[in-house]
Scaffold this motif. Structure first.
Motif, PDB file in Angstrom:
ATOM      1  N   LYS A  47       0.715  -1.157   0.027  1.00 18.81           N
ATOM      2  CA  LYS A  47      -0.123  -0.050   0.093  1.00 18.81           C
ATOM      3  C   LYS A  47       0.890   1.252   0.021  1.00 18.81           C
ATOM      4  O   LYS A  47       0.814   2.081  -0.879  1.00 18.81           O
ATOM      5  CB  LYS A  47      -0.955  -0.075   1.240  1.00 18.81           C
ATOM      6  CG  LYS A  47      -2.257   0.860   1.050  1.00 18.81           C
ATOM      7  CD  LYS A  47      -3.016   0.480   2.350  1.00 18.81           C
ATOM      8  CE  LYS A  47      -4.084  -0.516   2.296  1.00 18.81           C
ATOM      9  NZ  LYS A  47      -5.116  -0.477   3.286  1.00 18.81           N
ATOM     10  N   LEU A  48       1.826   1.261   0.907  1.00 18.37           N
ATOM     11  CA  LEU A  48       2.748   2.414   1.066  1.00 18.37           C
ATOM     12  C   LEU A  48       3.488   2.685  -0.306  1.00 18.37           C
ATOM     13  O   LEU A  48       3.654   3.708  -0.664  1.00 18.37           O
ATOM     14  CB  LEU A  48       3.657   2.307   2.133  1.00 18.37           C
ATOM     15  CG  LEU A  48       4.475   3.474   2.684  1.00 18.37           C
ATOM     16  CD1 LEU A  48       3.744   4.860   2.664  1.00 18.37           C
ATOM     17  CD2 LEU A  48       5.421   3.259   3.939  1.00 18.37           C
ATOM     18  N   GLN A  64       1.428   4.001  -2.922  1.00 20.30           N
ATOM     19  CA  GLN A  64       1.155   5.450  -2.723  1.00 20.30           C
ATOM     20  C   GLN A  64       2.554   6.183  -2.838  1.00 20.30           C
ATOM     21  O   GLN A  64       2.645   7.273  -3.621  1.00 20.30           O
ATOM     22  CB  GLN A  64       0.926   5.917  -1.075  1.00 20.30           C
ATOM     23  CG  GLN A  64       0.585   7.109  -0.699  1.00 20.30           C
ATOM     24  CD  GLN A  64       0.414   7.580   0.565  1.00 20.30           C
ATOM     25  OE1 GLN A  64       1.090   7.009   1.537  1.00 20.30           O
ATOM     26  NE2 GLN A  64      -0.486   8.446   0.816  1.00 20.30           N
ATOM     27  N   ASP A  65       3.630   5.869  -2.654  1.00 18.63           N
ATOM     28  CA  ASP A  65       5.097   6.487  -2.900  1.00 18.63           C
ATOM     29  C   ASP A  65       5.188   6.558  -4.543  1.00 18.63           C
ATOM     30  O   ASP A  65       5.807   7.431  -4.750  1.00 18.63           O
ATOM     31  CB  ASP A  65       6.081   5.596  -2.410  1.00 18.63           C
ATOM     32  CG  ASP A  65       6.523   5.698  -0.868  1.00 18.63           C
ATOM     33  OD1 ASP A  65       7.311   5.024  -0.307  1.00 18.63           O
ATOM     34  OD2 ASP A  65       5.857   6.893  -0.417  1.00 18.63           O
ATOM     35  N   HIS A 115       2.950   6.494  -6.695  1.00 21.53           N
ATOM     36  CA  HIS A 115       2.077   7.664  -7.335  1.00 21.53           C
ATOM     37  C   HIS A 115       2.627   8.872  -7.304  1.00 21.53           C
ATOM     38  O   HIS A 115       2.706   9.559  -8.110  1.00 21.53           O
ATOM     39  CB  HIS A 115       0.727   7.431  -6.521  1.00 21.53           C
ATOM     40  CG  HIS A 115      -0.200   8.400  -6.793  1.00 21.53           C
ATOM     41  ND1 HIS A 115      -0.840   8.724  -8.002  1.00 21.53           N
ATOM     42  CD2 HIS A 115      -0.798   9.181  -5.649  1.00 21.53           C
ATOM     43  CE1 HIS A 115      -1.465   9.682  -7.791  1.00 21.53           C
ATOM     44  NE2 HIS A 115      -1.704  10.131  -6.536  1.00 21.53           N
ATOM     45  N   VAL A 116       2.885   9.324  -5.989  1.00 20.45           N
ATOM     46  CA  VAL A 116       3.263  10.727  -5.937  1.00 20.45           C
ATOM     47  C   VAL A 116       4.632  10.956  -6.443  1.00 20.45           C
ATOM     48  O   VAL A 116       4.959  12.131  -7.062  1.00 20.45           O
ATOM     49  CB  VAL A 116       3.354  11.185  -4.370  1.00 20.45           C
ATOM     50  CG1 VAL A 116       1.838  11.086  -3.853  1.00 20.45           C
ATOM     51  CG2 VAL A 116       3.963  10.574  -3.531  1.00 20.45           C
ATOM     52  N   HIS A 117       5.479  10.033  -6.318  1.00 17.78           N
ATOM     53  CA  HIS A 117       6.942  10.292  -6.662  1.00 17.78           C
ATOM     54  C   HIS A 117       7.023  10.159  -8.159  1.00 17.78           C
ATOM     55  O   HIS A 117       7.900  11.238  -8.783  1.00 17.78           O
ATOM     56  CB  HIS A 117       7.859   9.172  -6.057  1.00 17.78           C
ATOM     57  CG  HIS A 117       8.512   9.494  -4.907  1.00 17.78           C
ATOM     58  ND1 HIS A 117       7.758   8.915  -3.617  1.00 17.78           N
ATOM     59  CD2 HIS A 117       9.747   9.760  -4.288  1.00 17.78           C
ATOM     60  CE1 HIS A 117       8.322   9.403  -2.549  1.00 17.78           C
ATOM     61  NE2 HIS A 117       9.471   9.930  -3.032  1.00 17.78           N
ATOM     62  N   PHE A 146       4.830  10.999 -10.382  1.00 18.95           N
ATOM     63  CA  PHE A 146       4.298  12.017 -10.948  1.00 18.95           C
ATOM     64  C   PHE A 146       5.289  13.186 -10.872  1.00 18.95           C
ATOM     65  O   PHE A 146       5.666  14.148 -12.026  1.00 18.95           O
ATOM     66  CB  PHE A 146       2.893  12.719 -10.494  1.00 18.95           C
ATOM     67  CG  PHE A 146       1.558  11.869 -10.761  1.00 18.95           C
ATOM     68  CD1 PHE A 146       0.688  11.269  -9.905  1.00 18.95           C
ATOM     69  CD2 PHE A 146       1.642  11.893 -12.099  1.00 18.95           C
ATOM     70  CE1 PHE A 146      -0.170  10.492 -10.393  1.00 18.95           C
ATOM     71  CE2 PHE A 146       0.309  11.336 -12.690  1.00 18.95           C
ATOM     72  CZ  PHE A 146      -0.491  10.816 -11.828  1.00 18.95           C
ATOM     73  N   SER A 147       5.762  13.696  -9.459  1.00 17.11           N
ATOM     74  CA  SER A 147       6.665  14.794  -9.553  1.00 17.11           C
ATOM     75  C   SER A 147       8.131  14.502 -10.278  1.00 17.11           C
ATOM     76  O   SER A 147       8.501  15.485 -10.938  1.00 17.11           O
ATOM     77  CB  SER A 147       6.912  14.978  -8.249  1.00 17.11           C
ATOM     78  OG  SER A 147       7.592  13.978  -7.376  1.00 17.11           O
TER      79      SER A 147
END
Lengths: 186, 200
Positions: A92-93, A96-97, A99-101, A103-104
């Motif tokens: 799960k983490l 999430q990591d 996903h955000v990493h 994109f940026s």
């Protein structure tokens, strides 16, 4: 639209680009320190952080001396045998990591790519250099997922891609700043 | 000059976009802050008796039961949990402790929850939280929020008392509810394993 050479930009624009690259440098250094401190950059620590196979599940890991379980299926341990849990990234983490990493990371890689495109490097060098930051970030997370589900050996991919990300950034940093400050406009 | 202005505008726009998107993304992922170690928490929350560890792998029926509960939605994971258990010399259960993760948009919050032999909450503490939510969780910790759960059971209501509803920001109240849910889930799991599952 014909872009002016980096060396021909006004001082304010040169400062803008350089300040941005220096800020990214600090970000990369902080990322390196964070990885070293919380994950570790050895194969063993990467496997321990990302792998789900052969891992003690359900929270804090522990060791015990092999004493038999009681009638409730519980294994006796002492407090000394309770091991502090190392930072572990579950699925799960990790999702999430990623996903955000990514994109940026994609946006920042795009900007680095634009700067490479803007340099006076030969086209072949640009073609080779532009994909590297993208590859570095993507393969980094691919390696984490592969360690989790496929094989521990993919920890080498994490290390290699992290090195690729750092190295490609350093190359872009040096080339762009050289052209900004040390080369003359043609 | 016109070319220089175009180049400057292109740079500024790209930089602005890059910072805009990257900044927003980074806001949700911050390093973990460990407030209490595993060993120290076990020592504090299970201070007496012989210590055991119990690995739980929920079967399908148990997973279905928990998944049907609204407060377990999306938190079941792989159905594996670990209890630290204390028993006296006659194998009588004295208490049990579980480290329960509550997954949030800003990363997991881990709450260590100790139950007595009857499933009542004996103690609870937050052991891990990400750096960004720390500013929202800190007011709760400073004001002993976790003492609210002492004596409660799995049937506890998920609602904030007046003391916590007033005087705290929205994010802090949100995290108060998350922590309450972690405590409730711990008690529900204890009931399933130690009371209904007869591991008592």
């Amino acid at each position: 639209m014909k872009l002016p050479p980096l060396s021909g930009l006004p001082l304010s624009a040169k400062l803008l680009v350089t300040c941005f690259l220096v800020t990214l440098s600090f970000g990369n250094v902080a990322a390196g320190i964070y990885t070293q401190k919380y994950v570790g950059i050895s194969i063993e620590s990467l496997v321990e952080t990302y792998s789900e196979r052969d891992r003690e599940h359900g929270g804090a890991p522990h060791t015990h001396d092999g004493s038999p379980a009681n009638r409730f299926g519980e294994t006796p341990i002492t407090l000394d045998q309770v091991r502090e849990m190392k930072h572990h990234v579950d699925l799960k983490l990790l999702l999430q990591d990623a996903h955000v990493h990514l994109f940026s990371h994609g946006v920042l890689s795009m900007f680095l790519g634009i700067l490479v495109f803007w340099t006076r490097l030969p086209e072949k060098w640009k073609i080779a250099l532009i994909p590297l930051p993208f590859l570095g970030g993507t393969l980094d997370f691919a390696g984490m997922f592969l360690v989790k589900f496929a094989a521990d050996a993919f920890a080498y991919l994490i290390i290699a891609s992290g090195t690729l990300t750092g190295t490609s950034f350093v190359v872009v940093f040096l080339v762009v700043n050289y052209e900004l400050w040390f080369s003359r406009p043609q | 000059m016109k070319e220089n202005r175009l180049g400057f505008q292109a740079i500024t726009l790209t930089l602005a976009l890059a910072l805009l998107f990257s900044g927003a993304a980074w806001a949700h992922v911050t390093p973990n802050v460990q407030l209490a170690g595993i060993r120290e928490t076990v020592a504090k929350l299970l201070p007496s008796g012989q210590l055991y560890v119990k690995d739980i792998q929920l079967n399908e029926e148990q997973k279905r039961k928990l998944d049907a509960l609204s407060n377990w939605k999306g938190q079941l994971g792989d159905g594996e949990f670990k209890f630290f258990v204390s028993r006296d010399g006659g194998d009588r259960l004295l208490g049990a402790l579980v480290f329960m993760s509550e997954f949030t948009y800003h990363g997991p919050v881990v709450v260590a929850v100790a139950m007595d032999a009857n499933g009542k909450i004996a103690d609870a503490r937050v052991t891990d939280v990400q750096m960004e939510p720390m500013e929202w969780v800190s007011p709760l910790l400073r004001n002993d929020y976790l003492r609210e759960f002492k004596g409660k059971t799995a049937s506890m209501e998920l609602a904030l008392g007046p003391k916590w509803e007033n005087g705290y920001g929205e994010m802090t109240r949100g995290y108060a509810m998350l922590i309450a849910n972690a405590v409730k889930r711990s008690a529900q799991l204890f009931d399933m394993v130690f009371i209904n599952g007869s591991a008592k």
